[in-house]
Design a protein around this motif. Structure first.
Motif, PDB file in Angstrom:
ATOM      1  N   SER A   1       0.841  -1.197   0.000  1.00  0.00           N
ATOM      2  CA  SER A   1       0.000   0.000   0.000  1.00  0.00           C
ATOM      3  C   SER A   1       0.876   1.248   0.000  1.00  0.00           C
ATOM      4  O   SER A   1       1.878   1.327   0.702  1.00  0.00           O
ATOM      5  CB  SER A   1      -0.902   0.007   1.239  1.00  0.00           C
ATOM      6  N   LEU A   2       0.473   2.236  -0.807  1.00  0.00           N
ATOM      7  CA  LEU A   2       1.204   3.507  -0.872  1.00  0.00           C
ATOM      8  C   LEU A   2       0.414   4.661  -0.233  1.00  0.00           C
ATOM      9  O   LEU A   2       0.872   5.798  -0.276  1.00  0.00           O
ATOM     10  CB  LEU A   2       1.524   3.866  -2.326  1.00  0.00           C
ATOM     11  N   PHE A   3      -0.746   4.352   0.354  1.00  0.00           N
ATOM     12  CA  PHE A   3      -1.584   5.422   0.924  1.00  0.00           C
ATOM     13  C   PHE A   3      -2.309   4.865   2.134  1.00  0.00           C
ATOM     14  O   PHE A   3      -2.945   3.815   2.058  1.00  0.00           O
ATOM     15  CB  PHE A   3      -2.568   5.917  -0.135  1.00  0.00           C
ATOM     16  N   ASN A   4      -2.232   5.601   3.256  1.00  0.00           N
ATOM     17  CA  ASN A   4      -2.820   5.111   4.508  1.00  0.00           C
ATOM     18  C   ASN A   4      -4.300   5.449   4.661  1.00  0.00           C
ATOM     19  O   ASN A   4      -4.929   5.060   5.649  1.00  0.00           O
ATOM     20  CB  ASN A   4      -2.032   5.629   5.713  1.00  0.00           C
ATOM     21  N   GLY A   5      -4.872   6.184   3.713  1.00  0.00           N
ATOM     22  CA  GLY A   5      -6.288   6.504   3.766  1.00  0.00           C
ATOM     23  C   GLY A   5      -6.663   7.618   4.724  1.00  0.00           C
ATOM     24  O   GLY A   5      -7.840   7.959   4.857  1.00  0.00           O
ATOM     25  N   LYS A   6      -5.640   8.228   5.379  1.00  0.00           N
ATOM     26  CA  LYS A   6      -5.930   9.238   6.405  1.00  0.00           C
ATOM     27  C   LYS A   6      -5.269  10.589   6.137  1.00  0.00           C
ATOM     28  O   LYS A   6      -5.886  11.630   6.345  1.00  0.00           O
ATOM     29  CB  LYS A   6      -5.475   8.730   7.776  1.00  0.00           C
ATOM     30  N   ASP A   7      -4.009  10.559   5.702  1.00  0.00           N
ATOM     31  CA  ASP A   7      -3.292  11.808   5.479  1.00  0.00           C
ATOM     32  C   ASP A   7      -2.265  11.595   4.369  1.00  0.00           C
ATOM     33  O   ASP A   7      -2.184  10.516   3.778  1.00  0.00           O
ATOM     34  CB  ASP A   7      -2.634  12.316   6.768  1.00  0.00           C
ATOM     35  N   LEU A   8      -1.484  12.631   4.083  1.00  0.00           N
ATOM     36  CA  LEU A   8      -0.563  12.578   2.953  1.00  0.00           C
ATOM     37  C   LEU A   8       0.825  12.089   3.349  1.00  0.00           C
ATOM     38  O   LEU A   8       1.804  12.382   2.649  1.00  0.00           O
ATOM     39  CB  LEU A   8      -0.489  13.949   2.267  1.00  0.00           C
ATOM     40  N   THR A   9       0.915  11.319   4.428  1.00  0.00           N
ATOM     41  CA  THR A   9       2.172  10.658   4.749  1.00  0.00           C
ATOM     42  C   THR A   9       2.599   9.792   3.570  1.00  0.00           C
ATOM     43  O   THR A   9       1.812   8.998   3.059  1.00  0.00           O
ATOM     44  CB  THR A   9       2.017   9.781   6.005  1.00  0.00           C
ATOM     45  N   GLY A  10       3.835   9.965   3.121  1.00  0.00           N
ATOM     46  CA  GLY A  10       4.315   9.206   1.970  1.00  0.00           C
ATOM     47  C   GLY A  10       4.061   9.880   0.637  1.00  0.00           C
ATOM     48  O   GLY A  10       4.353   9.296  -0.417  1.00  0.00           O
TER      49      GLY A  10
END
Length: 206
Positions: A1-10
């Motif tokens: 996964s490249l996106f945690n669904g919560k914020d723009l971390t990464g």
């Protein structure tokens, strides 16, 4: 996964255009906040850009605007200030370009139209070698308007393939040693022009 669904971390992009809304990476322009040139949100690996060579990338995208043009850059170059160039899997609100291979900021422009199997030869010339299983019109008919669509990009060696909702849109062999890209960064585009809203979720890479 490249996106945690919560914020723009990464991820890193211009904060006046990119945020997380409803669990999705969201790019928005407006009349009072236009895109000053095409710009991108770039996938990161810590404080460095994520670099990928051979991969399979899957994500879902959705437009929520009357107009919109976006794309996924891969094996691309960072030109600074969130401007990116290189291979791009295209998608739009309109009826023509979703699924094509476009070379952003480089010299070749549209490398493969939807429905084409293409070889870019060592001499730098394009040859259409055949057609994908579905026609451009059939591919367009399977794209959902103002709803989520699944996009897949497979890059293996000099072989590049795009798919939307399970249908192959292009098949490209890039044999040009001067212009082919074997690795690079990954990013999503927000396009200059009319106000638009694009969202991304379920972003994962193998």
């Amino acid at each position: 996964s490249l996106f945690n669904g919560k914020d723009l971390t990464g991820w890193a992009g211009r904060t006046n255009h990119w945020s997380v809304q409803d669990g999705a990476i969201t790019g928005v322009t407006a009349r009072d906040n236009p895109a000053k040139g095409n710009n991108f949100i770039i996938a990161k690996d810590g404080d460095q850009n994520l670099i990928a060579d051979d991969f399979e990338l899957r994500f879902a995208y959705k437009f929520s605007s009357d107009w919109g043009n976006s794309g996924c850059q891969y094996r691309s170059k960072d030109f600074g200030d969130f401007v990116v160039g290189g291979y791009q899997g295209d998608f739009e609100v309109g009826p023509t370009y979703s699924g094509i291979l476009y070379e952003e900021r480089m010299t070749r422009g549209i490398m493969a139209l939807r429905g084409e199997k293409v070889v870019w030869g060592a001499d730098g010339k394009k040859q259409v070698a055949g057609k994908t299983e579905k026609t451009s019109a059939e591919i367009q008919a399977a794209i959902k308007k103002n709803d989520w669509n699944e996009y897949v990009i497979i890059a293996k060696g000099n072989h590049l393939q795009h798919f939307i909702n399970g249908l192959q849109t292009v098949d490209v062999i890039d044999e040009d040693p001067k212009k082919q890209a074997v690795s690079g960064i990954m990013a999503f585009q927000i396009h200059q022009g009319e106000p638009m809203k694009i969202q991304f979720k379920d972003i994962r890479i193998k």
